[in-house]
Scaffold this motif. Structure first.
Motif, mmCIF file in Angstrom:
data_model
loop_
_atom_site.group_PDB
_atom_site.id
_atom_site.type_symbol
_atom_site.label_atom_id
_atom_site.label_comp_id
_atom_site.label_asym_id
_atom_site.label_seq_id
_atom_site.Cartn_x
_atom_site.Cartn_y
_atom_site.Cartn_z
ATOM 1 N N PHE A 107 25.673 -21.762 -15.942
ATOM 2 C CA PHE A 107 26.934 -21.711 -16.091
ATOM 3 C C PHE A 107 27.850 -22.250 -14.743
ATOM 4 O O PHE A 107 28.643 -23.141 -14.854
ATOM 5 N N LEU A 108 27.365 -21.856 -13.489
ATOM 6 C CA LEU A 108 28.004 -22.472 -12.255
ATOM 7 C C LEU A 108 27.201 -23.428 -11.865
ATOM 8 O O LEU A 108 27.231 -23.906 -10.556
ATOM 9 N N GLU A 109 26.373 -24.140 -12.514
ATOM 10 C CA GLU A 109 25.867 -25.373 -12.298
ATOM 11 C C GLU A 109 24.605 -25.006 -11.250
ATOM 12 O O GLU A 109 24.782 -26.001 -10.246
ATOM 13 N N GLN A 110 24.066 -24.122 -11.026
ATOM 14 C CA GLN A 110 23.087 -23.948 -10.085
ATOM 15 C C GLN A 110 21.654 -23.793 -10.638
ATOM 16 O O GLN A 110 21.509 -23.861 -12.045
ATOM 17 N N ASN A 111 20.813 -24.083 -9.961
ATOM 18 C CA ASN A 111 19.412 -23.998 -10.580
ATOM 19 C C ASN A 111 18.842 -22.676 -10.849
ATOM 20 O O ASN A 111 19.034 -21.768 -9.911
ATOM 21 N N PRO A 112 18.188 -22.602 -11.809
ATOM 22 C CA PRO A 112 17.683 -21.055 -12.206
ATOM 23 C C PRO A 112 16.483 -20.704 -11.129
ATOM 24 O O PRO A 112 15.790 -21.606 -10.580
ATOM 25 N N VAL A 113 16.657 -19.427 -10.715
ATOM 26 C CA VAL A 113 15.715 -18.869 -9.717
ATOM 27 C C VAL A 113 15.317 -17.374 -10.400
ATOM 28 O O VAL A 113 15.827 -16.959 -11.277
ATOM 29 N N ILE A 114 14.237 -17.155 -9.688
ATOM 30 C CA ILE A 114 13.735 -15.508 -9.967
ATOM 31 C C ILE A 114 13.425 -14.908 -8.695
ATOM 32 O O ILE A 114 12.744 -15.298 -7.877
ATOM 33 N N PRO A 115 14.277 -13.861 -8.434
ATOM 34 C CA PRO A 115 14.394 -13.416 -7.256
ATOM 35 C C PRO A 115 13.263 -12.173 -7.212
ATOM 36 O O PRO A 115 13.268 -11.082 -7.549
ATOM 37 N N TYR A 116 11.940 -12.923 -7.058
ATOM 38 C CA TYR A 116 10.770 -12.183 -7.055
ATOM 39 C C TYR A 116 10.783 -10.818 -6.205
ATOM 40 O O TYR A 116 10.396 -9.771 -6.795
ATOM 41 N N GLU A 117 11.354 -11.013 -4.782
ATOM 42 C CA GLU A 117 11.339 -9.786 -4.023
ATOM 43 C C GLU A 117 11.969 -8.681 -4.748
ATOM 44 O O GLU A 117 11.627 -7.635 -4.734
ATOM 45 N N TRP A 118 13.223 -8.888 -5.566
ATOM 46 C CA TRP A 118 13.828 -7.852 -5.974
ATOM 47 C C TRP A 118 13.446 -7.395 -7.388
ATOM 48 O O TRP A 118 13.500 -6.363 -7.711
ATOM 49 N N VAL A 119 12.567 -8.413 -8.105
ATOM 50 C CA VAL A 119 11.750 -7.953 -9.168
ATOM 51 C C VAL A 119 10.967 -6.854 -8.767
ATOM 52 O O VAL A 119 10.579 -5.656 -9.314
ATOM 53 N N PHE A 120 10.130 -7.277 -7.465
ATOM 54 C CA PHE A 120 9.088 -6.377 -7.194
ATOM 55 C C PHE A 120 9.842 -5.120 -6.521
ATOM 56 O O PHE A 120 9.395 -3.794 -7.131
ATOM 57 N N TYR A 121 10.860 -4.895 -5.952
ATOM 58 C CA TYR A 121 11.768 -3.840 -5.367
ATOM 59 C C TYR A 121 11.997 -2.923 -6.701
ATOM 60 O O TYR A 121 11.807 -1.895 -6.628
ATOM 61 N N SER A 122 12.562 -3.467 -7.857
ATOM 62 C CA SER A 122 12.946 -2.935 -8.844
ATOM 63 C C SER A 122 11.945 -2.004 -9.460
ATOM 64 O O SER A 122 12.297 -0.976 -9.867
ATOM 65 N N LEU A 123 10.618 -2.786 -9.625
ATOM 66 C CA LEU A 123 9.733 -2.043 -10.174
ATOM 67 C C LEU A 123 9.086 -0.800 -9.179
ATOM 68 O O LEU A 123 8.881 0.331 -9.931
ATOM 69 N N GLN A 124 9.212 -1.083 -8.091
ATOM 70 C CA GLN A 124 8.943 0.003 -7.203
ATOM 71 C C GLN A 124 10.039 1.170 -7.460
ATOM 72 O O GLN A 124 9.710 2.209 -7.217
ATOM 73 N N ILE A 125 11.240 0.889 -7.218
ATOM 74 C CA ILE A 125 12.520 1.724 -7.380
ATOM 75 C C ILE A 125 11.993 2.511 -8.547
ATOM 76 O O ILE A 125 12.125 3.875 -8.673
ATOM 77 N N CYS A 126 11.965 2.027 -9.745
ATOM 78 C CA CYS A 126 11.634 2.606 -11.184
ATOM 79 C C CYS A 126 10.383 3.363 -10.869
ATOM 80 O O CYS A 126 10.539 4.748 -11.385
ATOM 81 N N ALA A 127 9.209 2.868 -10.291
ATOM 82 C CA ALA A 127 8.205 3.956 -10.227
ATOM 83 C C ALA A 127 8.579 5.161 -9.473
ATOM 84 O O ALA A 127 8.199 6.267 -9.816
ATOM 85 N N SER A 128 9.274 5.015 -8.250
ATOM 86 C CA SER A 128 9.743 6.204 -7.514
ATOM 87 C C SER A 128 10.662 7.096 -8.215
ATOM 88 O O SER A 128 10.576 8.212 -8.244
ATOM 89 N N MET A 129 11.512 6.472 -9.014
ATOM 90 C CA MET A 129 12.295 7.232 -9.771
ATOM 91 C C MET A 129 11.529 8.167 -10.762
ATOM 92 O O MET A 129 11.769 9.175 -10.845
ATOM 93 N N GLY A 130 10.491 7.462 -11.318
ATOM 94 C CA GLY A 130 9.638 7.985 -12.457
ATOM 95 C C GLY A 130 8.868 9.376 -11.722
ATOM 96 O O GLY A 130 9.198 10.681 -12.125
#
Ligand SMILES: Nc1ncnc2c1ncn2[C@@H]1O[C@H](COP(=O)(O)OP(=O)(O)OP(=O)(O)O)[C@@H](O)[C@H]1O
Ligand SMILES: [Mg+2]
Lengths: 229, 423
Positions: B377-400
C-alpha cells in the motif's frame, strides 16, 4: 497349602491411618499378609472395611503409615513417588471397578499407555498392545473409543492394559461391580484363565459366588484381617 | 529418547484433541498470543520495508546538503524536544532567506520551498472544479521535482526566468490530469488556482500513494509566483519557508552548517547562550532522526506486544489450569499406570509450549500478511523480517514454558488415588 510356592509379596504389620483432625481413621490396622506366586485371592468385607486401602497399598498406589511392605526383594514402604511409579508400571496390572480408560484414546491407544511410560518404541508398543487385545478377544475393536464399547468390553480393554506389561501380579478392585452378571461372568472366566496361565491375581468382591471361584479368600473387617483361608 | 518422542507425539495429539473439544476457548486464548505476535511482526515488516527504502534513498541523497526549517523536518518525535518547549518559533521568511543568501560564503546553492499539504485552494478548469482537496501545493525556486523524485511525463521544468518573472506557470501531477483533463494533454492548457489562471508547463508521471498521500494530487509553481499571488499582504514576512542549502562538498559541510547557524542567529538577533529557534539538519542527521524514530517505534511496539503477550501468557496459564482440572482423572489414571512426575510435568509443559507456538505461528502469518499489505500500500517491496519471526517463536516457546510451568508442576504433584476418584 501354598507354602511350597514362592512368596512375592510380604506385608508386615501394615497400618494406614487417616488423621482427620478430630477423628482418626484406621483404614488398615496392623495387617500382615503374604502373597505367593500364582495365588488367586478374593478379598471380601463390608463397605469401608479397608479393602480398597489394602489393594492400593499392594498396588503401590499408596504407602502405609506404618509397617513394612516387600515386593519380591524390594522394600516398597521406603520408596519415593518415582520408584513407586516404576513398580506400578512394570510389576503391577491394575483393573478398576470404573474401568478408568482414557476417553479420548481408542482401545489400542489405551492399552499402549503403560508402555509409553516404559520407554518402548512405537512399533513394539503396537505389537504388544495388539497381542494383549487379542488375549481379551477384542482384536476387532482396536480402534473403538471407550464410549463405543459395552461395559464388559471396556473392562476387557482395561484387563488388556493391565496385562500388556506382563506384570507379576494383577490387582482388581471390584472388577465386576459395574457390570451386569453376564458380562461379569465373562470377566471372571477370564481371570480364571489368566490364573491357569500362571498369573497371580488379587480381587476385591462383594459377592460370595464370585469369591468362590478363587483359591484363597481373605475377609477384612474394620481394617483387620478377620479370616484368611 | 523414546520417551521424549512419545511425549511429543502424545502432546501433539493431546493438543489437537483439546482444540477440537474446546474450540472457542482455545481460540480466545490463542488470540492474545496471536495479537501480540502479529503486531510485532506487522510493525517490524513495515519498519523493515521503510528501512530498506530509506537506505536506498540515502544512497541517492547528496550528503553535502543541509536544511533550515521551522519545524523538525522529520516530524516524528514524540513530545517536545528539550528546551524547545513553549517558546514561540518564528517562521522562516523570504527576508531571512534573502539575507542568508547574501551572507553565506560556503554555500554554493540555496533554494526555498513553501508547501501547502494539503491545500484548500480551488483548482478549476473552466467550470470544472477539482472535487477532492489538493494533496500538495508548493512553490519553490529549486528543483523540487528531482528532490521529490518526480519524473516529467511531458513538458518542461520550472526555469530561472519563471522565477525571475514570477510567471504563472504550473507543474501538475497525474491525478490532476485524470480529473480535469481526462481526454487531452494538459500541457499548454490553462488551470485556475483560486481563480488565478496558470499555464500548465509540465505533467509528471504517476507516482501513486506514499504514506496514505496521493502523490499525484500535486501542483507546483515558482516560489516568486506563489509569494506574489498567495503570500497575502506583507507576504515577505508571512510564509513558512523550508530552505535547502548545498555545501561545496562533504568536507566543507560542517563549516557550511556552522556558518549558516551563525549567520541565521545573527539575522534573528539571538543573543549568545540562547538556543536556536530553528532546525538545521544534514541528510545524515535526518537519517539518524529517522533511525531513532524507528527505534522508538520499536520500543513502543515492544511494550505493547509485551503487555499483550503477558496477558496472553496469563491466558495460557489459565487454559492449562482449566485443562488440568478437567484432566485430573486422566492424570490419576496415567500415574496409576506408571507415569512419573516428570512424565506428567513434561506432558503439560510440552502442551503449553505447543499451544503458544501455534498461537505464535498464526500470529506470524497474520502479521506478515498485514505488514506486507501495508507495505505494498505504501509502495514498498514486501519483506519477511526473519529475525523477528525467529524471536517471536522464541518468545512464544518461552511463554509456554513460563506460563505452563505452574500448571505443569501442579499436575505432576497430583496423587493418583485421589485424582482417579475425582469427577
Ligand atoms: N483419603 C482418605 N481420607 C480419609 N479417610 C479415608 C480415605 N480413604 C479411605 N478412607 C477411610 O478408610 C476406610 C477404608 O476405606 P476403603 O476405601 O478401603 O474401604 P472399602 O473396604 O474399599 O469399602 P468399599 O467396599 O465401599 O469400597 C473408610 O472408613 C474410609 O472412610
Ligand atoms: Mg473399595
Amino acid at each position: 497349602m501354598a507354602k511350597s510356592k514362592k512368596e512375592i509379596i510380604s506385608i508386615q504389620s501394615v497400618s494406614k491411618i487417616y488423621n482427620l483432625g478430630e477423628t482418626v481413621v484406621k483404614a488398615l490396622d496392623n495387617v500382615s499378609l503374604s502373597i505367593y506366586d500364582n495365588d488367586y485371592i478374593s478379598i471380601m468385607g463390608p463397605s469401608g472395611s479397608g479393602k480398597s486401602t489394602l489393594m492400593n497399598i499392594i498396588g503401590c498406589l499408596d504407602v502405609p503409615t506404618k509397617g513394612k511392605y516387600k515386593f519380591k526383594d524390594e522394600l516398597i514402604s521406603e520408596m519415593d513417588d518415582n520408584q513407586l511409579a516404576n513398580i506400578r508400571n512394570e510389576k503391577i496390572g491394575f483393573v478398576f471397578q470404573t474401568f478408568n480408560l482414557l476417553p479420548k484414546l481408542n482401545a489400542m491407544q489405551n492399552v499402549e499407555v503403560p508402555l509409553i511410560y516404559s520407554s518402548l518404541g512405537r512399533k513394539e508398543r503396537i505389537e504388544r498392545a495388539e497381542e494383549a487385545l487379542h488375549i481379551v478377544g477384542l482384536q476387532d475393536r482396536m480402534t473403538h473409543k471407550p464410549n463405543e464399547l459395552s461395559g464388559g468390553q471396556r473392562q476387557r480393554v482395561a484387563i488388556a492394559r493391565a496385562l500388556v506389561n506382563k506384570p507379576s501380579i494383577i490387582l482388581a478392585d471390584e472388577p465386576t461391580g459395574n457390570l451386569d452378571s453376564k458380562s461379569g461372568n465373562e470377566i471372571l472366566k477370564f481371570f480364571a484363565k489368566l490364573h491357569k496361565d500362571g498369573n497371580t491375581i488379587i480381587m476385591v468382591t462383594h459377592e460370595e459366588s464370585v469369591a468362590k471361584l478363587s483359591k484363597r479368600r481373605i475377609d477384612i473387617f474394620d481394617g483387620k484381617i478377620a479370616r484368611d483361608e | 529418547m523414546n520417551r521424549i518422542i512419545n511425549y511429543l507425539v502424545d502432546a501433539i495429539g493431546g493438543v489437537l484433541f483439546y482444540f477440537g473439544q474446546t474450540k472457542l476457548r482455545t481460540a480466545l486464548t490463542l488470540m492474545g498470543i496471536t495479537v501480540g505476535v502479529s503486531s510485532i511482526i506487522a510493525i517490524m515488516t513495515v519498519l523493515e520495508t521503510f528501512e530498506q527504502s530509506t537506505e536506498s534513498l540515502v544512497a541517492d541523497m547528496k550528503t553535502n546538503i543541509f536544511y533550515i526549517t521551522k519545524d523538525n523536518p522529520v516530524q516524528v518525535q514524540f513530545g517536545n524536544d528539550a528546551g524547545w518547549g513553549k517558546r514561540k518559533i518564528p517562521r522562516i521568511t523570504w527576508d531571512e532567506y534573502e539575507q542568508l543568501k547574501r551572507n553565506l560564503t560556503l554555500v554554493t546553492n540555496m533554494a526555498a520551498t513553501t508547501t501547502e499539504e494539503p491545500s484548500d485552494r480551488t483548482i478549476s478548469v473552466g467550470k470544472e472544479e477539482l472535487k477532492s482537496r489538493l494533496a500538495s501545493f508548493w512553490g519553490s525556486d529549486g528543483d523540487v521535482l528531482s528532490v521529490s523524485k518526480y519524473d516529467i511525463l511531458d513538458g518542461r521544468n520550472i526555469q530561472d526566468v519563471d522565477i525571475e518573472n514570477a510567471s504563472r506557470v504550473a507543474i501538475v501531477g497525474y491525478y490532476i490530469k485524470e480529473q480535469l483533463f481526462p481526454y487531452s494533454n494538459p500541457v499548454g492548457q490553462n488551470i485556475e488556482i483560486d481563480n488565478i489562471p496558470f499555464e500548465i508547463i509540465a505533467l509528471t508521471e504517476p507516482k501513486g500513494e506514499l504514506l496514505g498521500q496521493n502523490m499525484d494530487s500535486m501542483i507546483g509553481i515558482p516560489i516568486s509566483t506563489y509569494l506574489k499571488y498567495y503570500g497575502g499582504k506583507g507576504w515577505r514576512g508571512r510564509p513558512d519557508l523550508q530552505l535547502i542549502l548545498e555545501a561545496e562538498s562533504m568536507d566543507t559541510l560542517e563549516d557550511a552548517t556552522d556558518e549558516a547557524i551563525g549567520v541565521f542567529r545573527a539575522i534573528r538577533k539571538i543573543p549568545p547562550g540562547e538556543p536556536n529557534n530553528f532546525y538545521i539538519a544534514t541528510n545524515d542527521q535526518l537519517m539518524d532522526t529517522f533511525g531513532s524514530f524507528t527505534s522508538s517505534i520499536k520500543i513502543f511496539v515492544g511494550l505493547v506486544a509485551g503487555i499483550s503477550l503477558i496477558v496472553a501468557g496469563i491466558g495460557i496459564a489459565n487454559i492449562m489450569l482449566v485443562s488440568l482440572t478437567e484432566r485430573i482423572k486422566e492424570i490419576g489414571i496415567r500415574k496409576a499406570l506408571g507415569a512419573r512426575r516428570v512424565d506428567i510435568f513434561l506432558q503439560f509443559l510440552i502442551e503449553a509450549i505447543l499451544i503458544s507456538i501455534l498461537g505464535g505461528i498464526v500470529g506470524i502469518i497474520l502479521g506478515l500478511s498485514f505488514g506486507n499489505v501495508v507495505a505494498t500500500f505504501l509502495e514498498q517491496n514486501p519483506v519477511i523480517p526473519y529475525e523477528w519471526v525467529f524471536y517471536s517463536l522464541q518468545i512464544c516457546a518461552s511463554m509456554g514454558i513460563i506460563f505452563g510451568l505452574y500448571p505443569a508442576i501442579k499436575a505432576s504433584k497430583l496423587n493418583p488415588i485421589d485424582s482417579m476418584r475425582y469427577d
